[in-house]
Scaffold this active site. Structure first.
Site, mmCIF file in Angstrom:
data_model
loop_
_atom_site.group_PDB
_atom_site.id
_atom_site.type_symbol
_atom_site.label_atom_id
_atom_site.label_comp_id
_atom_site.label_asym_id
_atom_site.label_seq_id
_atom_site.Cartn_x
_atom_site.Cartn_y
_atom_site.Cartn_z
ATOM 1 N N HIS A 181 5.834 28.418 -12.074
ATOM 2 C CA HIS A 181 7.162 28.743 -10.550
ATOM 3 C C HIS A 181 8.163 28.205 -10.529
ATOM 4 O O HIS A 181 9.207 29.076 -9.841
ATOM 5 C CB HIS A 181 6.659 28.747 -8.946
HETATM 6 C C1 UD1 Z 1 11.198 26.341 -4.025
HETATM 7 C C2 UD1 Z 1 11.966 25.324 -3.900
HETATM 8 C C3 UD1 Z 1 11.193 24.378 -5.445
HETATM 9 C C4 UD1 Z 1 10.064 24.313 -5.160
HETATM 10 C C5 UD1 Z 1 9.418 25.203 -4.726
HETATM 11 C C6 UD1 Z 1 7.713 25.339 -3.788
HETATM 12 C C7 UD1 Z 1 14.885 25.695 -4.132
HETATM 13 C C8 UD1 Z 1 15.539 25.765 -5.391
HETATM 14 N N1 UD1 Z 1 13.146 25.864 -4.373
HETATM 15 O O1 UD1 Z 1 11.458 27.306 -4.404
HETATM 16 O O2 UD1 Z 1 12.045 23.818 -5.780
HETATM 17 O O3 UD1 Z 1 9.284 23.658 -5.789
HETATM 18 O O4 UD1 Z 1 10.090 25.905 -3.400
HETATM 19 O O5 UD1 Z 1 7.562 26.397 -3.586
HETATM 20 O O6 UD1 Z 1 14.362 24.871 -3.332
HETATM 21 N N2 UD1 Z 1 8.893 33.853 -1.260
HETATM 22 C C9 UD1 Z 1 7.759 34.192 -0.455
HETATM 23 N N3 UD1 Z 1 7.713 33.697 0.257
HETATM 24 C C10 UD1 Z 1 7.712 33.205 0.599
HETATM 25 C C11 UD1 Z 1 9.289 32.192 0.217
HETATM 26 C C12 UD1 Z 1 8.887 32.473 -1.062
HETATM 27 O O7 UD1 Z 1 7.740 35.488 -1.358
HETATM 28 O O8 UD1 Z 1 7.080 32.209 1.843
HETATM 29 C C13 UD1 Z 1 9.442 34.567 -2.727
HETATM 30 C C14 UD1 Z 1 10.550 35.491 -2.254
HETATM 31 O O9 UD1 Z 1 10.870 36.683 -3.589
HETATM 32 C C15 UD1 Z 1 11.882 34.330 -2.613
HETATM 33 C C16 UD1 Z 1 11.641 33.675 -3.796
HETATM 34 O O10 UD1 Z 1 9.656 33.991 -3.808
HETATM 35 O O11 UD1 Z 1 13.219 35.104 -3.409
HETATM 36 C C17 UD1 Z 1 11.447 32.247 -3.774
HETATM 37 O O12 UD1 Z 1 11.905 31.808 -2.674
HETATM 38 P P1 UD1 Z 1 12.205 30.056 -2.750
HETATM 39 O O13 UD1 Z 1 12.037 29.506 -1.446
HETATM 40 O O14 UD1 Z 1 14.501 30.470 -2.961
HETATM 41 O O15 UD1 Z 1 12.262 29.343 -4.795
HETATM 42 P P2 UD1 Z 1 10.765 28.801 -4.748
HETATM 43 O O16 UD1 Z 1 10.980 29.711 -6.375
HETATM 44 O O17 UD1 Z 1 10.452 29.293 -3.427
#
Ligand code: UD1
Length: 368
Positions: free
Chosen positions: A211
């Site tokens: 991811h």
């Molecule tokens: C975040 C952390 C990463 C960690 C990961 C664990 C940062 C910069 N990154 O990355 O270090 O390893 O969490 O999972 O903080 N989304 C959903 N549902 C959710 C959350 C996110 O669908 O509940 C999708 C959305 O499209 C979102 C994307 O995932 O834009 C990324 O989510 P985000 O929290 O920005 O970063 P992660 O890739 O989850």
């Protein structure tokens, strides 16, 4: 709350934070006459299987405040969290804010607490991969430089912080708090029904997680990785609990079919207990996560990490981790070694013993 109780706000937002906060909250609550911990969830992660399922599995009490921030660009997400947390901190006036790990919620809460002149503790300080292309590295460096108390999980962190000029009186090597969660839940993990549900036998499959923005946000890199994994899957079936970021990218880049293969089992992300059970019974793990490099080292499960570097070098030096980057030949040959019985073995690093939260609370008792 009596006047002797120290009010501590713990801030969590994303999946790995929950695993780190659970043992500390439990330990703080053992001393109700000394500490009054409050839990704030920013809502950076909001899907049930990335958030509430972890609260249920780890028996974390319902957050005292949920900020409901959600997804967004880095600036948008960080700024919204800062605005939300500022309100909470002004209202609650805690004597300490505790942040965990390296996600955007960590940095946002750290900046906000510091500017309000509230002391800040950072759990999992000092990890560095010296790669500023990763947002997590930026979050780690900045949070450490704002923190008043820095809790380190491995010895490499001490040297990193010293080189950056951080006074060693502020730094405490306490061990790895994620391992506290693993130790506390090992019996439940062994009984989790995920293998039966998926019809899997122990050691008959590999587990994949993928991811990291560097690996999944560019179509060529993601396509190459998925094709390498499909090749590895010819020698051992692969179970792939797929993060929503990666699901989204695979659809966007037209790559969903690469994994449409009888040897790869694509699933939704699992909660904490099911996921740990899946790892615990895997022949090996392929990952680009930070925490999973540590969990596999503790469990003695071989881990191939799809990153060029790691901020957790003890997992390579002492544990079962092998860095493969995105090198197709290396990934395939390391996977082959494991399948043919030549897996790297390792040991459990010092202070990864299930008692890190106790050591943190002892430091806090002295600090106040
Ligand atoms: C975040 C952390 C990463 C960690 C990961 C664990 C940062 C910069 N990154 O990355 O270090 O390893 O969490 O999972 O903080 N989304 C959903 N549902 C959710 C959350 C996110 O669908 O509940 C999708 C959305 O499209 C979102 C994307 O995932 O834009 C990324 O989510 P985000 O929290 O920005 O970063 P992660 O890739 O989850």
């Amino acid at each position: 709350m009596t006047s002797l109780q120290r009010k501590i706000v713990c801030v969590v937002g994303a999946r790995p934070n929950f695993v780190k906060a659970a043992p500390l909250l439990r330990q703080l609550r053992l001393y109700p006459d000394q500490f009054s911990p409050l839990l704030v969830h920013t809502g950076q992660h909001y899907d049930d299987n990335l958030s509430q399922q972890f609260f249920r599995d780890l028996e974390i009490p319902t957050p005292d405040e949920f900020l409901n921030i959600g997804s967004g660009s880095h600036a948008e997400q960080t700024a919204k969290i800062m605005i939300g947390i500022e309100n909470t901190l002004q209202r609650e006036s805690p004597e300490l804010v505790v942040v965990f790990g390296d996600v955007n919620s960590t940095l946002a809460a750290a900046i906000t607490a510091s500017k309000l002149r509230i002391p800040l503790a950072h759990v999992e300080s000092g990890l560095r991969n010296f790669d500023r292309s990763m947002p997590e590295e930026i979050n780690r460096v900045l949070t450490d430089h704002l923190a008043d108390i820095l809790f380190a999980s491995e010895e490499s962190a001490l040297a990193n912080l010293a080189k950056e000029g951080i006074a060693k009186e502020r730094v405490f090597l306490v061990g790895n708090i994620m391992i506290d969660s693993l130790c506390a839940n090992l019996d439940k993990i062994k009984q989790a029904p995920v293998l039966d549900r998926l019809g899997l036998q122990p050691l008959s499959y590999a587990t994949l997680t993928l991811h990291r923005a560097n690996n999944v946000d560019e179509s060529k890199i993601l396509a190459d990785l998925l094709s390498t994994i499909a090749e590895i899957a010819e020698s051992i079936p692969v179970v792939f609990p797929c993060h929503p970021r990666t699901q989204k990218r695979m659809k966007e880049f037209g790559l969903a079919d690469v994994m449409n293969n009888s040897r790869v089992r694509l699933t939704e992300p699992f909660g904490y207990l099911d996921f740990c059970a899946l790892v615990h019974n895997s022949r090996f793990v392929l990952t680009d996560s930070g925490g999973i490099q540590e969990e596999t080292t503790y469990m003695g499960i071989p881990c191939l990490t799809m990153r060029e570097n790691t901020e957790r070098p003890v997992t390579v030096q002492v544990g079962t981790n092998v860095l493969c980057g995105t090198d197709r030949e290396l990934m395939i040959s390391e996977a082959r070694k494991i399948v043919t019985g030549e897996a790297k073995t390792g040991e459990v690093p010092r202070l990864w013993d299930g008692h890190t939260a106790e050591r943190i609370v002892t430091v806090l008792q002295e600090w106040f």
